[in-house]
Design a protein around this motif. Sequence first.
Motif, PDB file in Angstrom:
ATOM      1  N   ALA A 136       0.828  -1.204   0.000  1.00  0.00           N
ATOM      2  CA  ALA A 136       0.000   0.000   0.000  1.00  0.00           C
ATOM      3  C   ALA A 136       0.862   1.252   0.000  1.00  0.00           C
ATOM      4  N   LEU A 137       1.957   1.237   0.757  1.00  0.00           N
ATOM      5  CA  LEU A 137       2.841   2.398   0.794  1.00  0.00           C
ATOM      6  C   LEU A 137       3.522   2.633  -0.551  1.00  0.00           C
ATOM      7  N   LEU A 138       3.794   1.557  -1.288  1.00  0.00           N
ATOM      8  CA  LEU A 138       4.425   1.703  -2.598  1.00  0.00           C
ATOM      9  C   LEU A 138       3.541   2.502  -3.552  1.00  0.00           C
ATOM     10  N   ALA A 139       2.240   2.379  -3.360  1.00  0.00           N
ATOM     11  CA  ALA A 139       1.304   3.116  -4.221  1.00  0.00           C
ATOM     12  C   ALA A 139       0.749   4.348  -3.526  1.00  0.00           C
ATOM     13  N   ASP A 140       1.405   4.774  -2.455  1.00  0.00           N
ATOM     14  CA  ASP A 140       0.887   5.887  -1.644  1.00  0.00           C
ATOM     15  C   ASP A 140       1.248   7.226  -2.286  1.00  0.00           C
ATOM     16  N   HIS A 141       0.368   7.713  -3.115  1.00  0.00           N
ATOM     17  CA  HIS A 141       0.537   9.018  -3.754  1.00  0.00           C
ATOM     18  C   HIS A 141      -0.841   9.531  -4.142  1.00  0.00           C
ATOM     19  N   GLN A 142      -0.908  10.691  -4.730  1.00  0.00           N
ATOM     20  CA  GLN A 142      -2.170  11.291  -5.167  1.00  0.00           C
ATOM     21  C   GLN A 142      -3.186  11.343  -4.017  1.00  0.00           C
ATOM     22  N   ASN A 143      -2.714  11.749  -2.828  1.00  0.00           N
ATOM     23  CA  ASN A 143      -3.582  11.914  -1.667  1.00  0.00           C
ATOM     24  C   ASN A 143      -4.293  10.629  -1.239  1.00  0.00           C
ATOM     25  N   GLN A 144      -3.626   9.499  -1.435  1.00  0.00           N
ATOM     26  CA  GLN A 144      -4.214   8.244  -1.007  1.00  0.00           C
ATOM     27  C   GLN A 144      -4.146   8.105   0.510  1.00  0.00           C
ATOM     28  N   GLU A 145      -5.113   7.400   1.047  1.00  0.00           N
ATOM     29  CA  GLU A 145      -5.146   7.104   2.476  1.00  0.00           C
ATOM     30  C   GLU A 145      -4.784   5.638   2.671  1.00  0.00           C
TER      31      GLU A 145
ATOM     32  N   SER B 235      -6.317   0.827   1.324  1.00  0.00           N
ATOM     33  CA  SER B 235      -5.671   2.045   0.819  1.00  0.00           C
ATOM     34  C   SER B 235      -6.371   2.513  -0.447  1.00  0.00           C
ATOM     35  N   GLY B 236      -6.119   3.773  -0.817  1.00  0.00           N
ATOM     36  CA  GLY B 236      -6.681   4.302  -2.049  1.00  0.00           C
ATOM     37  C   GLY B 236      -7.141   5.733  -1.909  1.00  0.00           C
ATOM     38  N   THR B 237      -7.572   6.312  -3.031  1.00  0.00           N
ATOM     39  CA  THR B 237      -8.022   7.698  -3.041  1.00  0.00           C
ATOM     40  C   THR B 237      -9.463   7.840  -2.552  1.00  0.00           C
ATOM     41  N   GLY B 238     -10.251   6.753  -2.620  1.00  0.00           N
ATOM     42  CA  GLY B 238     -11.636   6.798  -2.183  1.00  0.00           C
ATOM     43  C   GLY B 238     -12.610   7.232  -3.259  1.00  0.00           C
TER      44      GLY B 238
ATOM     45  N   ARG C 222     -18.391 -12.252  -6.714  1.00  0.00           N
ATOM     46  CA  ARG C 222     -19.156 -11.031  -7.017  1.00  0.00           C
ATOM     47  C   ARG C 222     -18.508  -9.840  -6.325  1.00  0.00           C
ATOM     48  N   VAL C 223     -18.201  -8.805  -7.098  1.00  0.00           N
ATOM     49  CA  VAL C 223     -17.589  -7.587  -6.572  1.00  0.00           C
ATOM     50  C   VAL C 223     -18.503  -6.407  -6.906  1.00  0.00           C
ATOM     51  N   VAL C 224     -18.934  -5.685  -5.873  1.00  0.00           N
ATOM     52  CA  VAL C 224     -19.815  -4.523  -6.062  1.00  0.00           C
ATOM     53  C   VAL C 224     -19.062  -3.277  -5.619  1.00  0.00           C
ATOM     54  N   ALA C 225     -19.016  -2.266  -6.491  1.00  0.00           N
ATOM     55  CA  ALA C 225     -18.294  -1.023  -6.193  1.00  0.00           C
ATOM     56  C   ALA C 225     -19.183   0.175  -6.455  1.00  0.00           C
ATOM     57  N   ARG C 226     -18.888   1.278  -5.743  1.00  0.00           N
ATOM     58  CA  ARG C 226     -19.647   2.522  -5.914  1.00  0.00           C
ATOM     59  C   ARG C 226     -18.700   3.671  -6.221  1.00  0.00           C
ATOM     60  N   CYS C 227     -19.068   4.504  -7.188  1.00  0.00           N
ATOM     61  CA  CYS C 227     -18.275   5.671  -7.552  1.00  0.00           C
ATOM     62  C   CYS C 227     -18.696   6.870  -6.698  1.00  0.00           C
ATOM     63  N   HIS C 228     -17.742   7.562  -6.134  1.00  0.00           N
ATOM     64  CA  HIS C 228     -18.016   8.765  -5.346  1.00  0.00           C
ATOM     65  C   HIS C 228     -17.589  10.025  -6.088  1.00  0.00           C
ATOM     66  N   ALA C 229     -17.205   9.843  -7.333  1.00  0.00           N
ATOM     67  CA  ALA C 229     -16.813  10.957  -8.194  1.00  0.00           C
ATOM     68  C   ALA C 229     -16.884  10.468  -9.631  1.00  0.00           C
ATOM     69  N   GLU C 230     -16.770  11.388 -10.561  1.00  0.00           N
ATOM     70  CA  GLU C 230     -16.701  10.984 -11.965  1.00  0.00           C
ATOM     71  C   GLU C 230     -15.330  10.358 -12.220  1.00  0.00           C
ATOM     72  N   VAL C 231     -15.333   9.136 -12.715  1.00  0.00           N
ATOM     73  CA  VAL C 231     -14.103   8.367 -12.892  1.00  0.00           C
ATOM     74  C   VAL C 231     -13.912   8.075 -14.382  1.00  0.00           C
ATOM     75  N   PRO C 232     -12.773   8.475 -14.954  1.00  0.00           N
ATOM     76  CA  PRO C 232     -12.562   8.243 -16.384  1.00  0.00           C
ATOM     77  C   PRO C 232     -12.344   6.780 -16.745  1.00  0.00           C
TER      78      PRO C 232
ATOM     79  N   ALA D  72      -0.455   2.962 -10.604  1.00  0.00           N
ATOM     80  CA  ALA D  72      -0.695   4.233 -11.297  1.00  0.00           C
ATOM     81  C   ALA D  72      -1.722   5.089 -10.562  1.00  0.00           C
ATOM     82  N   ARG D  73      -2.907   4.529 -10.349  1.00  0.00           N
ATOM     83  CA  ARG D  73      -3.957   5.255  -9.620  1.00  0.00           C
ATOM     84  C   ARG D  73      -4.872   4.242  -8.950  1.00  0.00           C
ATOM     85  N   SER D  74      -4.788   4.182  -7.644  1.00  0.00           N
ATOM     86  CA  SER D  74      -5.545   3.201  -6.885  1.00  0.00           C
ATOM     87  C   SER D  74      -6.722   3.884  -6.192  1.00  0.00           C
ATOM     88  N   TYR D  75      -7.945   3.458  -6.517  1.00  0.00           N
ATOM     89  CA  TYR D  75      -9.134   3.996  -5.854  1.00  0.00           C
ATOM     90  C   TYR D  75      -9.347   3.299  -4.505  1.00  0.00           C
TER      91      TYR D  75
END
Length: 406
Positions: A238-247, A262-265, A294-304, A370-373
């Motif tokens: 998780a620390l290796l990908a710790d950037h872009q304001n990830q928690e 971990s991730g940006t949320g 089965r994996v269920v996810a929710r978007c909290h922002a517009e994601v490209p 690259a970018r972990s949600y």
Amino acid sequence: MSTISVINLGKAYKQYANRWDRLAEWLIPFFPQRHQLHWVLRDISFTVQPGEAMGIIGINGAGKSTLLKMITGTTTPTTGQVQISGRVSAMLELGMGFHPDFTGRQNAFMAGQLLGHSSLEIGRLMPEIEAFAEIGEYIDQPVRVYSSGMQVRLAFSVATAVRPDVLIVDEALSVGDAYFQHKSFDRIRQFRKQGTTLLIVSHDKSAIQSLCDRAILLYAGKIAMEGEPEAVMDYYNALLADHQNQEVKQEVTDEGKVQTISGTGEVSLVDVALLDESGQPIEMAAVGQSVSLRVVARCHAEVPELVVGYMIKDRLGQPVFGTNTFHYKRKLHDLQHDGVITYHFDFQANLGPGSYSVTVALHAEDTHIARSYEWRDRALVFNIINIDKEEFTGVAWIPPVVRYSA
């Protein structure tokens, strides 16, 4: 009893603005100091009990090698102390102490004497050293004609010719060939069973998790985490990908295991479940049974872009199988705020009996680096039992067709 105790250990180096400040401080000892201290390690404390194996991990420059050098006495600590009992064998930069103009046999005798063995003892051990190193006639050739792998073979053979009470290894086997790495780790495992205390630095996740009882993560010169190897490795990833304001946070599951999240949320995991053929959630499956993750996810922002991946691990945290929707050309684009996405991964549970966990990753591009949600370890735990298959061992069910001829 072979114990390693590290107490408030720290290492700092003097930094001068220029060479004249260094000279002035040396010539005028009572003049105000002209240097600043650069701390490589600070406030490091831990204990390795007799017969225990401790792994040390961290990014390059975290201070791993410096720590081992202070533990083995080749570098003097600035603060703190190290206490080690028993016969110690340290493998730091294997083969670096060999004299290039001396033969392998001569260097083996010199290295053995540095380890505290007598000439008679080394002579008695020499046939075993030669046999384990497997360098043939090169044993009587100058070391300057050796490859780096051959030097590692000989140095490791000498260092482990007699089982030590404490064995310290620093990425020493990373330059060896795959065959010798397996052979060396088998010897280390044998030493462990016989009671050797092990301290190992390695970037090899499998080595740390299969050999060690505990692990320490060094980060920015301090201990960032200490605990079970799997939990420490998850936090390290998780620390290796710790950037872009990830928690990066850790939680304790109902089973008492440490879970790293971990991730940006921007996208979060809502639910993950293992389903049977009728679509019902299950916690236990039979070997070879058809199941669906089965994996269920929710978007909290517009994601490209969104890629969903999962990794199945065995009870030791070793990866069994992992993939993601990028590799199957099923990534999604231009997701809207508050959108919910459900993915199903259908497969045969061709796994061996035992307990398994599932790590789920929500990210962009092909990896979470690259970018972990959201990256969630131990998002799901399930068990596999053998109901109707022939007896077998291992984590994979790969039934053969048996043929023979007389």
